[in-house]
Design a protein around this motif. Structure first.
Motif, mmCIF file in Angstrom:
data_model
loop_
_atom_site.group_PDB
_atom_site.id
_atom_site.type_symbol
_atom_site.label_atom_id
_atom_site.label_comp_id
_atom_site.label_asym_id
_atom_site.label_seq_id
_atom_site.Cartn_x
_atom_site.Cartn_y
_atom_site.Cartn_z
ATOM 1 N N TYR A 1 0.542 -1.475 0.089
ATOM 2 C CA TYR A 1 -0.038 0.178 -0.271
ATOM 3 C C TYR A 1 1.576 1.086 0.076
ATOM 4 C CZ TYR A 1 -3.607 -3.538 1.783
ATOM 5 O OH TYR A 1 -4.096 -4.459 1.894
ATOM 6 N N LYS B 1 3.986 1.167 2.022
ATOM 7 C CA LYS B 1 3.726 -0.648 3.036
ATOM 8 C C LYS B 1 3.701 -0.986 2.511
ATOM 9 C CE LYS B 1 2.772 -1.749 6.520
ATOM 10 N NZ LYS B 1 3.943 -2.184 8.201
ATOM 11 N N ALA C 1 2.531 -5.280 2.447
ATOM 12 C CA ALA C 1 1.415 -5.913 3.533
ATOM 13 C C ALA C 1 2.435 -7.273 3.218
ATOM 14 C CB ALA C 1 0.837 -5.246 2.559
ATOM 15 N N PRO D 1 -1.200 -12.186 13.690
ATOM 16 C CA PRO D 1 -1.439 -11.752 14.814
ATOM 17 C C PRO D 1 -1.932 -10.246 13.474
ATOM 18 C CG PRO D 1 1.156 -11.975 14.259
ATOM 19 C CD PRO D 1 0.531 -12.812 13.310
ATOM 20 N N ASN D 2 -2.581 -9.391 14.437
ATOM 21 C CA ASN D 2 -3.063 -8.860 13.637
ATOM 22 C C ASN D 2 -1.912 -7.749 13.077
ATOM 23 O OD1 ASN D 2 -4.629 -8.602 16.592
ATOM 24 N ND2 ASN D 2 -5.798 -7.693 15.276
ATOM 25 N N GLY D 3 -1.865 -6.830 11.070
ATOM 26 C CA GLY D 3 -1.263 -6.356 10.381
ATOM 27 C C GLY D 3 -0.124 -6.948 9.699
ATOM 28 N N ALA D 4 -0.809 -8.570 9.970
ATOM 29 C CA ALA D 4 0.281 -9.843 9.025
ATOM 30 C C ALA D 4 -0.337 -9.875 7.956
ATOM 31 C CB ALA D 4 -0.176 -11.481 9.886
ATOM 32 N N GLY D 5 -1.350 -9.665 7.345
ATOM 33 C CA GLY D 5 -1.657 -9.471 5.978
ATOM 34 C C GLY D 5 -2.467 -10.155 5.526
ATOM 35 N N LYS D 6 -3.217 -10.929 6.679
ATOM 36 C CA LYS D 6 -4.452 -12.136 6.258
ATOM 37 C C LYS D 6 -5.602 -11.322 5.168
ATOM 38 C CE LYS D 6 -5.087 -12.669 10.065
ATOM 39 N NZ LYS D 6 -4.230 -11.962 11.203
ATOM 40 N N SER D 7 -5.681 -9.587 5.502
ATOM 41 C CA SER D 7 -7.152 -9.174 4.297
ATOM 42 C C SER D 7 -6.344 -9.324 3.188
ATOM 43 C CB SER D 7 -7.159 -8.079 5.787
ATOM 44 O OG SER D 7 -7.552 -8.248 7.079
ATOM 45 N N THR D 8 -5.519 -9.024 3.132
ATOM 46 C CA THR D 8 -4.427 -7.936 2.080
ATOM 47 C C THR D 8 -4.465 -9.585 0.906
ATOM 48 O OG1 THR D 8 -3.269 -7.008 2.934
ATOM 49 C CG2 THR D 8 -2.192 -6.921 0.841
ATOM 50 N N HIS E 1 -8.391 -16.639 14.237
ATOM 51 C CA HIS E 1 -7.205 -16.229 15.389
ATOM 52 C C HIS E 1 -7.121 -17.300 16.287
ATOM 53 C CE1 HIS E 1 -6.042 -12.043 13.863
ATOM 54 N NE2 HIS E 1 -7.152 -11.832 13.984
HETATM 55 N N1 LIG Z 1 -4.984 1.014 2.809
HETATM 56 C C1 LIG Z 1 -4.197 0.461 3.851
HETATM 57 N N2 LIG Z 1 -3.672 1.444 3.348
HETATM 58 C C2 LIG Z 1 -2.325 0.825 4.071
HETATM 59 N N3 LIG Z 1 -1.476 0.336 4.796
HETATM 60 C C3 LIG Z 1 -2.679 -0.904 4.221
HETATM 61 C C4 LIG Z 1 -3.913 -0.697 4.004
HETATM 62 N N4 LIG Z 1 -4.488 -1.265 4.753
HETATM 63 C C5 LIG Z 1 -3.884 -3.079 5.720
HETATM 64 N N5 LIG Z 1 -2.299 -1.841 5.502
HETATM 65 C C6 LIG Z 1 -1.460 -2.405 6.175
HETATM 66 O O1 LIG Z 1 -0.990 -3.531 5.945
HETATM 67 C C7 LIG Z 1 -0.564 -4.653 6.775
HETATM 68 C C8 LIG Z 1 -1.376 -5.518 6.136
HETATM 69 O O2 LIG Z 1 -2.767 -5.308 6.630
HETATM 70 P P1 LIG Z 1 -3.905 -6.210 6.537
HETATM 71 O O3 LIG Z 1 -4.790 -5.601 6.841
HETATM 72 O O4 LIG Z 1 -4.016 -7.360 5.029
HETATM 73 O O5 LIG Z 1 -3.352 -7.575 8.235
HETATM 74 P P2 LIG Z 1 -4.482 -8.489 8.833
HETATM 75 O O6 LIG Z 1 -3.834 -9.618 9.102
HETATM 76 O O7 LIG Z 1 -5.486 -8.886 8.116
HETATM 77 O O8 LIG Z 1 -4.534 -7.922 10.232
HETATM 78 P P3 LIG Z 1 -5.837 -8.008 10.933
HETATM 79 O O9 LIG Z 1 -5.750 -9.408 12.093
HETATM 80 O O10 LIG Z 1 -5.648 -6.458 12.214
HETATM 81 O O11 LIG Z 1 -7.084 -7.913 10.141
HETATM 82 C C9 LIG Z 1 -0.685 -3.514 7.945
HETATM 83 O O12 LIG Z 1 0.720 -3.261 8.456
HETATM 84 C C10 LIG Z 1 -1.672 -2.390 7.956
HETATM 85 O O13 LIG Z 1 -1.089 -1.868 8.896
#
Ligand SMILES: Nc1ncnc2c1ncn2[C@@H]1O[C@H](COP(=O)(O)OP(=O)(O)OP(=O)(O)O)[C@@H](O)[C@H]1O
Length: 239
Positions: A13, A16, A18, A37-44, A193
């Motif tokens: 992003y 950043k 991801a 964990p949170n922010g690992a990149g799962k949603s991405t 989780h």
């Molecule tokens: N729209 C965005 N703009 C900038 N950085 C982003 C954006 N979306 C996610 N990130 C960053 O990319 C990284 C991966 O985020 P992601 O949401 O994929 O993690 P996640 O594992 O799904 O976390 P969670 O369990 O908290 O949902 C994180 O560091 C997050 O801060």
């Protein structure tokens, strides 16, 4: 041919980063748990697998179909259950499914037959006429899984599907989806989780700061210790 084939995928992003060079495969009929964990990149990663986002870095194949060069073929073979419910609560169970069938070009007797089949698969055969609003949380989730199976996908992606459910409903759904793998050869990719949702024979992917830290069966990874402890140690050591 694998259910999922992810090779060298990166995504940023802006500045950043991801996901960094993520590669893994999931064989047909396997249950693969994605832990991070949170922010690992799962949603991405989910957004890339469902084509909400695209990337030029790496390739993703769904049941052999490349998401970039054969998006239609790939998307036809994937069913998705998102974290947030997208049911129409004022429609009946059957109508929710028929509506989705129509979006996939399925209609008439074929759609009606498929509705009966997927409700049977999810043990909801007697609930077709109930309004979605009147179902409890566990049955709403089952309905969403049934809907994701309407077009008979080879791969089912679920993003934390048991969030907010009581222990019994959660266990029921976890058990049911594992059986879909074993009985129907469905490939399941399940982000969670909750380490108690993972069975010893499941494939486990641990994602941390955009990288895959582990990719093996739960039994091999834990060697009779607790998956939760292994997960915490791995993600803390790598922090
Ligand atoms: N729209 C965005 N703009 C900038 N950085 C982003 C954006 N979306 C996610 N990130 C960053 O990319 C990284 C991966 O985020 P992601 O949401 O994929 O993690 P996640 O594992 O799904 O976390 P969670 O369990 O908290 O949902 C994180 O560091 C997050 O801060």
């Amino acid at each position: 041919m694998n259910g999922l084939d992810v090779s060298g995928v990166s995504f940023a992003y802006g500045e950043k980063q991801a996901l960094r060079d993520v590669s893994f495969t999931v064989a047909p009929g396997r249950f693969c748990a994605l832990l991070g964990p949170n922010g690992a990149g799962k949603s991405t990663l989910f957004s890339l697998l469902t084509r909400l986002f695209t990337t030029r870095d790496g390739t993703i194949k769904i049941a052999g179909h490349d998401l970039e060069t054969d998006a239609r073929g790939a998307m036809a073979r994937i069913g998705v259950v998102f974290q947030q419910s997208t049911l129409d609560l004022d429609l009946s169970v059957r109508r929710n499914l028929l509506y989705f069938a129509a979006l996939h070009g399925l209609g008439g007797a074929q759609a009606a037959r498929r509705v009966d089949e997927v409700l049977e698969v999810m043990d909801m055969g007697t609930r077709a006429r109930e309004r979605a609003r009147d179902l409890n949380g566990g049955h709403r989730r089952r309905l969403e899984i049934a809907r994701a199976l309407m077009h008979d996908p080879a791969v089912l992606l679920l993003d934390e599907p048991t969030v907010g459910l009581d222990a019994a409903s959660r266990a029921g759904i976890v058990d049911h989806v594992h059986r879909l793998c074993a009985d129907r050869g469905l490939t399941v990719f399940w982000a969670t989780h909750l380490t108690d949702e993972v069975w010893p024979s499941d494939q486990v992917l641990i994602l941390h700061q955009g990288r895959i830290l582990a990719d093996e069966t739960c039994a091999d990874l834990t060697q009779d210790t607790d998956l939760r402890d292994v997960f915490l140690i791995m993600t803390q050591v790598a922090a």
